[in-house]
Design an enzyme around this catalytic site. Structure first.
Site, PDB file in Angstrom:
ATOM      1  N   ASP A 212       0.821  -1.162   0.013  1.00  0.00           N
ATOM      2  CA  ASP A 212      -0.075   0.013  -0.117  1.00  0.00           C
ATOM      3  C   ASP A 212       0.858   1.257  -0.128  1.00  0.00           C
ATOM      4  O   ASP A 212       1.941   1.209  -0.669  1.00  0.00           O
ATOM      5  CB  ASP A 212      -0.954   0.026   1.304  1.00  0.00           C
ATOM      6  CG  ASP A 212      -2.211   0.775   0.968  1.00  0.00           C
ATOM      7  OD1 ASP A 212      -2.133   1.961   1.054  1.00  0.00           O
ATOM      8  OD2 ASP A 212      -3.283   0.091   0.815  1.00  0.00           O
ATOM      9  N   HIS A 243      -3.417   5.811   3.807  1.00  0.00           N
ATOM     10  CA  HIS A 243      -4.510   4.709   3.285  1.00  0.00           C
ATOM     11  C   HIS A 243      -3.651   3.314   3.909  1.00  0.00           C
ATOM     12  O   HIS A 243      -4.316   2.553   4.412  1.00  0.00           O
ATOM     13  CB  HIS A 243      -4.285   4.704   1.740  1.00  0.00           C
ATOM     14  CG  HIS A 243      -5.400   3.735   0.939  1.00  0.00           C
ATOM     15  ND1 HIS A 243      -4.909   2.385   0.605  1.00  0.00           N
ATOM     16  CD2 HIS A 243      -6.489   3.959   0.719  1.00  0.00           C
ATOM     17  CE1 HIS A 243      -5.983   1.863   0.090  1.00  0.00           C
ATOM     18  NE2 HIS A 243      -7.090   2.750   0.183  1.00  0.00           N
ATOM     19  N   ASN A 338     -13.850   0.280  -6.183  1.00  0.00           N
ATOM     20  CA  ASN A 338     -15.101   1.017  -5.831  1.00  0.00           C
ATOM     21  C   ASN A 338     -15.946   2.053  -6.785  1.00  0.00           C
ATOM     22  O   ASN A 338     -16.213   3.091  -6.619  1.00  0.00           O
ATOM     23  CB  ASN A 338     -14.765   1.999  -4.869  1.00  0.00           C
ATOM     24  CG  ASN A 338     -13.919   1.772  -3.603  1.00  0.00           C
ATOM     25  OD1 ASN A 338     -14.183   0.494  -3.331  1.00  0.00           O
ATOM     26  ND2 ASN A 338     -12.848   2.221  -3.257  1.00  0.00           N
ATOM     27  N   SER A 399     -11.259  -0.972  -0.272  1.00  0.00           N
ATOM     28  CA  SER A 399      -9.961  -0.977   0.393  1.00  0.00           C
ATOM     29  C   SER A 399      -9.902  -1.332   1.961  1.00  0.00           C
ATOM     30  O   SER A 399      -8.973  -1.987   2.524  1.00  0.00           O
ATOM     31  CB  SER A 399      -9.227   0.511   0.091  1.00  0.00           C
ATOM     32  OG  SER A 399      -8.928   0.822  -1.023  1.00  0.00           O
TER      33      SER A 399
END
Length: 450
Positions: A212, A243, A338, A399
């Site tokens: 990530d 994130h 998404n 996520s």
């Protein structure tokens, strides 16, 4: 390893080197304005078991070839491969080729591959984004009266990243996390839904790789924890985006945070492998992501969590990486995306477990992608760790669902050394809570802890 080139020019030819930075590739893509998310470089996927032959073939064609094994623990940083025309990721059987070096040898998507070649396919490399960053910019583009081209999307992305960078310089940290009041109930709703609090498992002895934006390595909730970190984007692992720290918090956070903070982490005794494959602005390229996957597999991490991707078809390089993971007792778990559309890459590869998002009423989230879905998990209003000084925040997205599955996978992996790779995949699906929705929306259902 190839030597560092003395030619540091930023002309068109240098923009597509195997060692080019993500920013160089983004700028070059804008200059091309070719309405694609391609970087200008290529990925060669070797036939299974033909990795060494494939590397030799690149060399015989006159390419200077670097190898991830030239780096400690195979933590290959593309910007550090010097004047190499290509870099090979041996664990997954994939090589990244510089654009010009590939074109000079007619190694592109139009090339005919001989039946006796060690190459399975030659494909374009694409940009990759943190799922939340990508979907947010995509929604912005959809509100325009004229459909945005990918060049306009990338231009908007660069503008957004510049704004984020200015905020980080001004405030000392990212403001991407949503700051909300969270009612303390002992554990987050996501953990409760996944039956984590009553589980007797902690993830002890299980390596969990989260690929990530990195991690806040000095976050107080992780003090004393075994953490192995590596960067693949030419930036320190320290997370200036948030994130990555949020995803690591859900998958591996503490059992009992200090004060009145609810439990938000699942595998609280797992070994954390923090791979920074996305930059501090949430963007990357396929080569950097594959370098991180190669590293995680080389370190034999039974659980590999990836909350990143893009919209597009199945990419052979990711499929090969997923198969290599399964062959080596590892399981790659990835966010479906998404965009309220079909599952994006890399989650759409048949060898990678795709995760959909659920709301608090256990129905599919409106933003969650669909189609190739293996399992579902909480992804709305998810409370977890973020970088200091904020320390905690709430985020939404597939996520956030993905590390719920990764954390539960670590707990299951702890129960038996036989639960690795495909066996772990099957156990997660077999024990999922069935939901009254189609498999295309929730797969086998809501992930459950042992």
């Amino acid at each position: 390893m190839a030597k560092k080139s003395s030619n540091d020019s930023s002309d068109g030819a240098s923009a597509y080197r195997a060692s080019s930075s993500v920013d160089e590739l983004l700028l070059a893509a804008l200059e091309r304005d070719d309405n694609s998310f391609q970087t200008g470089r290529y990925l060669v996927t070797f036939k299974e078991g033909a990795g060494d032959e494939g590397r030799q073939s690149l060399g015989t064609q006159g390419m200077r070839v670097a190898d991830a094994r030239d780096f400690d623990d195979q933590a290959a940083i593309l910007e550090n491969i010097g004047d190499a025309d290509a870099v090979v990721f041996p664990e997954i059987g994939v090589a990244l080729l510089g654009g010009n070096a590939a074109q000079e040898r007619n190694m592109n998507t139009f090339a005919e591959i001989a039946t006796d070649s060690p190459f399975e396919s030659i494909d374009p490399e694409y940009f990759v984004f943190a799922e939340n960053t990508y979907s947010g910019l995509l929604q912005d583009s959809l509100t325009q009266t004229v459909p945005a081209t990918s060049a306009e999307f990338l231009r908007g992305f660069l503008q957004a990243t510049e704004t984020i960078a200015r905020e980080m310089q001004t405030n000392g940290h990212s403001q991407l996390e949503i700051e909300e009041e969270v009612q303390v109930l002992g554990a987050t709703w996501g953990l409760i839904a996944c039956k984590v609090p009553p589980s007797l498992r902690s993830g002890t002895g299980i390596k969990v790789a989260v690929l990530d934006t990195g991690m806040d390595l000095l976050h107080p909730d992780f003090a004393g924890r075994p953490i192995v970190s590596a960067t693949f984007v030419g930036q320190p692992v320290q997370d200036l985006h948030s994130h990555g720290t949020h995803c690591i918090g859900t998958a591996c956070g503490p059992k009992a945070p200090a004060g009145s903070i609810p439990r938000y982490g699942i595998g609280y005794r797992s070994s954390i492998f923090a791979g920074k494959v996305l930059s501090n602005t949430g963007n990357s390229v396929g080569g950097s992501v594959l370098a991180g996957m190669n590293w995680a597999i080389a370190n034999r991490c039974p659980v590999i969590s990836m909350s990143l991707g893009g919209q597009g078809g199945v990419q052979p390089s990711y499929t090969a990486a997923g198969q290599a993971a399964l062959n080596n007792g590892c399981l790659i778990i990835a966010a479906a995306g998404n965009s309220a559309s079909s599952t994006g890459y890399p989650a759409n590869s048949p060898t990678i477990m795709s995760v959909a998002s659920l709301d608090e009423n256990l129905s599919p989230s409106s933003f969650s992608n669909f189609g190739k879905i293996e399992i579902a998990a909480p992804g709305r209003n998810i409370y977890s760790s973020v970088p200091r000084p904020t320390r905690y925040g709430v985020k939404n997205g597939t996520s956030m669902a993905t590390p719920h599955v990764a954390g539960c996978a670590a707990l299951w992996a702890e129960t038996s050394p036989n639960l690795r790779g495909l066996q772990l995949w099957r156990r997660l699906q077999a024990t999922a809570r069935r939901l009254p929705f189609s498999a295309a929306r929730v797969g086998a259902g809501l992930v459950q802890a042992p």
